[in-house]
Scaffold this active site. Structure first.
Site, mmCIF file in Angstrom:
data_model
loop_
_atom_site.group_PDB
_atom_site.id
_atom_site.type_symbol
_atom_site.label_atom_id
_atom_site.label_comp_id
_atom_site.label_asym_id
_atom_site.label_seq_id
_atom_site.Cartn_x
_atom_site.Cartn_y
_atom_site.Cartn_z
ATOM 1 N N ARG A 293 4.224 18.568 2.137
ATOM 2 C CA ARG A 293 4.876 19.745 1.582
ATOM 3 C C ARG A 293 4.206 20.254 0.308
ATOM 4 N NH1 ARG A 293 10.364 21.239 2.315
ATOM 5 N NH2 ARG A 293 10.613 21.413 4.554
ATOM 6 N N ASP B 174 -0.035 4.467 0.010
ATOM 7 C CA ASP B 174 -0.708 5.700 0.468
ATOM 8 C C ASP B 174 0.239 6.652 1.190
ATOM 9 O OD1 ASP B 174 -3.025 4.502 -0.404
ATOM 10 O OD2 ASP B 174 -3.903 4.221 1.580
ATOM 11 N N HIS B 175 1.103 6.075 2.042
ATOM 12 C CA HIS B 175 1.866 6.958 2.916
ATOM 13 C C HIS B 175 3.096 7.562 2.255
ATOM 14 C CE1 HIS B 175 -1.115 6.428 5.803
ATOM 15 N NE2 HIS B 175 -0.958 5.118 5.830
ATOM 16 N N GLU C 45 -11.085 -9.150 2.756
ATOM 17 C CA GLU C 45 -9.810 -8.863 3.420
ATOM 18 C C GLU C 45 -10.137 -8.631 4.884
ATOM 19 O OE1 GLU C 45 -7.043 -6.155 1.555
ATOM 20 O OE2 GLU C 45 -6.300 -5.478 3.498
ATOM 21 N N THR D 244 -6.805 6.467 10.055
ATOM 22 C CA THR D 244 -6.657 5.379 9.087
ATOM 23 C C THR D 244 -7.977 4.609 9.099
ATOM 24 O OG1 THR D 244 -5.349 3.409 8.523
ATOM 25 C CG2 THR D 244 -5.581 3.909 10.872
ATOM 26 N N THR D 245 -8.070 3.550 8.307
ATOM 27 C CA THR D 245 -9.321 2.793 8.253
ATOM 28 C C THR D 245 -9.437 1.972 9.534
ATOM 29 O OG1 THR D 245 -8.975 2.703 5.887
ATOM 30 C CG2 THR D 245 -10.709 1.300 6.762
ATOM 31 N N GLU E 202 -8.457 0.862 -3.424
ATOM 32 C CA GLU E 202 -9.224 0.880 -2.181
ATOM 33 C C GLU E 202 -10.154 2.087 -2.186
ATOM 34 O OE1 GLU E 202 -6.505 0.278 1.158
ATOM 35 O OE2 GLU E 202 -8.090 1.086 2.415
ATOM 36 N N HIS F 67 -3.664 -4.587 7.621
ATOM 37 C CA HIS F 67 -3.730 -3.483 8.580
ATOM 38 C C HIS F 67 -2.871 -3.754 9.806
ATOM 39 C CE1 HIS F 67 -5.084 0.184 10.464
ATOM 40 N NE2 HIS F 67 -5.622 0.494 9.313
ATOM 41 N N GLY F 68 -1.919 -2.866 9.999
ATOM 42 C CA GLY F 68 -1.076 -2.917 11.198
ATOM 43 C C GLY F 68 -0.028 -4.013 11.180
ATOM 44 N N HIS G 252 -5.452 3.869 -1.749
ATOM 45 C CA HIS G 252 -6.783 4.257 -1.264
ATOM 46 C C HIS G 252 -7.039 5.710 -1.668
ATOM 47 C CE1 HIS G 252 -9.581 4.551 2.544
ATOM 48 N NE2 HIS G 252 -10.193 4.894 1.431
ATOM 49 N N ASN H 265 0.865 -1.177 0.000
ATOM 50 C CA ASN H 265 0.000 0.000 0.000
ATOM 51 C C ASN H 265 0.908 1.236 0.000
ATOM 52 O OD1 ASN H 265 -1.445 2.259 1.028
ATOM 53 N ND2 ASN H 265 -3.044 0.910 1.771
ATOM 54 N N ARG I 113 -9.066 8.462 -0.988
ATOM 55 C CA ARG I 113 -10.059 8.901 0.003
ATOM 56 C C ARG I 113 -10.885 10.046 -0.543
ATOM 57 N NH1 ARG I 113 -10.184 7.938 5.488
ATOM 58 N NH2 ARG I 113 -8.889 6.200 6.116
ATOM 59 N N GLY J 32 1.172 -1.538 4.360
ATOM 60 C CA GLY J 32 1.537 -0.195 3.937
ATOM 61 C C GLY J 32 2.421 0.529 4.928
ATOM 62 N N HIS J 33 1.800 1.032 5.983
ATOM 63 C CA HIS J 33 2.466 1.988 6.867
ATOM 64 C C HIS J 33 3.819 1.494 7.372
ATOM 65 C CE1 HIS J 33 2.994 4.345 10.612
ATOM 66 N NE2 HIS J 33 2.544 5.303 9.840
ATOM 67 N N ARG K 74 -6.652 12.997 1.000
ATOM 68 C CA ARG K 74 -5.596 13.421 1.940
ATOM 69 C C ARG K 74 -4.235 12.843 1.573
ATOM 70 N NH1 ARG K 74 -7.231 10.061 7.317
ATOM 71 N NH2 ARG K 74 -9.205 11.102 6.952
ATOM 72 N N HIS K 75 -4.209 11.700 0.901
ATOM 73 C CA HIS K 75 -2.891 11.195 0.462
ATOM 74 C C HIS K 75 -2.901 10.923 -1.047
ATOM 75 C CE1 HIS K 75 -4.975 7.518 1.614
ATOM 76 N NE2 HIS K 75 -4.687 7.619 2.895
HETATM 77 N N1 PXP Z 1 -5.660 -3.075 3.683
HETATM 78 C C1 PXP Z 1 -6.611 -2.127 3.795
HETATM 79 C C2 PXP Z 1 -7.962 -2.431 3.246
HETATM 80 C C3 PXP Z 1 -6.340 -0.877 4.397
HETATM 81 O O1 PXP Z 1 -7.306 0.044 4.536
HETATM 82 C C4 PXP Z 1 -5.039 -0.628 4.852
HETATM 83 C C5 PXP Z 1 -4.723 0.705 5.467
HETATM 84 O O2 PXP Z 1 -4.912 1.732 4.595
HETATM 85 C C6 PXP Z 1 -4.082 -1.625 4.687
HETATM 86 C C7 PXP Z 1 -4.421 -2.840 4.133
HETATM 87 C C8 PXP Z 1 -2.668 -1.413 5.123
HETATM 88 O O3 PXP Z 1 -2.591 -1.161 6.484
HETATM 89 P P1 PXP Z 1 -1.230 -0.639 7.096
HETATM 90 O O4 PXP Z 1 -0.938 0.667 6.432
HETATM 91 O O5 PXP Z 1 -1.512 -0.534 8.540
HETATM 92 O O6 PXP Z 1 -0.188 -1.680 6.764
#
Ligand code: PXP
Length: 249
Positions: free
Chosen positions: A20, A11-12, A156, A105-106, A75, A199-200, A45, A9, A47, A221-222, A51-52
């Site tokens: 910036r 996004d970040h 998921e 976050t979600t 997403e 996630h996480g 994602h 992912n 949104r 992702g993160h 935002r990202h």
């Molecule tokens: N899967 C989905 C559906 C998500 O919404 C996210 C977070 O945006 C992730 C995976 C990835 O989560 P993380 O950034 O915590 O790894």
């Protein structure tokens, strides 16, 4: 080996860029590097508040994924605007998530059972258009049954609470969360739904999640984007890949 796919992912990368304004760092470049480093797909994602990830990022990411012959997992919230964008973009998959502006976050899973008509209508449109709908849900049998009812090809499971419980070393909560995940994964698999998780997830939590044989894909992702600051994206992905493979052997 029953190989498990890794989706990154990005996004970040966009979060840092948008702090910036301007063009750097570029999520498209991150996607390209990650695909060269062996990830199996890219998630982004879009949104509602942009935002990202921005609209132009989604187009660029689709082109990069197409060039590598790899899937883009788009997403999105279940809104008319996002359904229209997805139908136009035609990504490999559309991952339907709940979205609240105030959240960082979600934070939870999509309530499919409580919104069966609107989510079912979106899934039906994606099934017709050849886009794999993936429902981001909690490890809850009621949500799995609702996903099956509306013929979602993929779910998921949200692993955020499980990963938090692991980090907090709250044994009771962790065991409860893990048992819930195992049961939900088994049920989805029995109902013929492809199982993903995300996630996480980090290096510490990936071994026990990747060990579940029915889980076909992890979306991370993160942690990986953060780790890339210290060791580079290729090394971070390589280590995660090794841990996922080790969990399956
Ligand atoms: N899967 C989905 C559906 C998500 O919404 C996210 C977070 O945006 C992730 C995976 C990835 O989560 P993380 O950034 O915590 O790894």
């Amino acid at each position: 080996m029953n190989r498990i796919r890794l989706g990154l992912n990005v996004d970040h990368v966009a979060t840092v860029r948008n702090a910036r304004g301007g063009h750097a760092p570029d999520p498209e470049r991150a996607a390209r590097l990650a695909l060269q480093a062996g990830v199996d797909g890219i998630t982004a994602h879009l949104r509602e508040d942009r935002r990202h990830i921005l609209d132009r990022d989604v187009t660029a990411l689709k082109e990069v994924c197409d060039a590598f012959g790899k899937p883009l997992n788009f997403e999105m919230a279940v809104t008319d605007e996002m359904v229209a964008i997805a139908l136009d973009l035609k990504p490999h998959a559309a991952c339907l998530v709940p979205e609240r502006r105030q959240e960082r976050t979600t934070e939870g899973g999509l309530d499919v059972a409580g919104q069966i008509e609107s989510v079912g209508a979106a899934v039906a449109r994606f099934n017709e258009a050849g886009i794999r709908a993936s429902l981001f849900i909690a490890a809850d049998p009621e949500q799995v049954a609702a996903a099956a009812k509306i013929k979602a090809p993929v779910v998921e499971f949200h692993t955020g609470a499980l990963c938090d419980a692991w980090r907090d070393q709250a044994d009771f909560t962790f065991e409860n969360e893990f048992n819930r995940l195992k049961a939900a994964v088994a049920l989805a698999d029995e109902l013929g739904i492809e199982v993903h998780a995300g996630h996480g997830i980090d290096y510490d939590t990936v071994p026990f999640i990747a060990k579940l044989p029915q889980v076909r894909e992890l979306n991370i992702g993160h942690f990986l984007i953060g780790e890339a600051i210290f060791v580079g994206l290729e090394a971070a992905i390589g280590r995660m890949r090794d841990l996922m493979d080790a969990a399956r052997t």
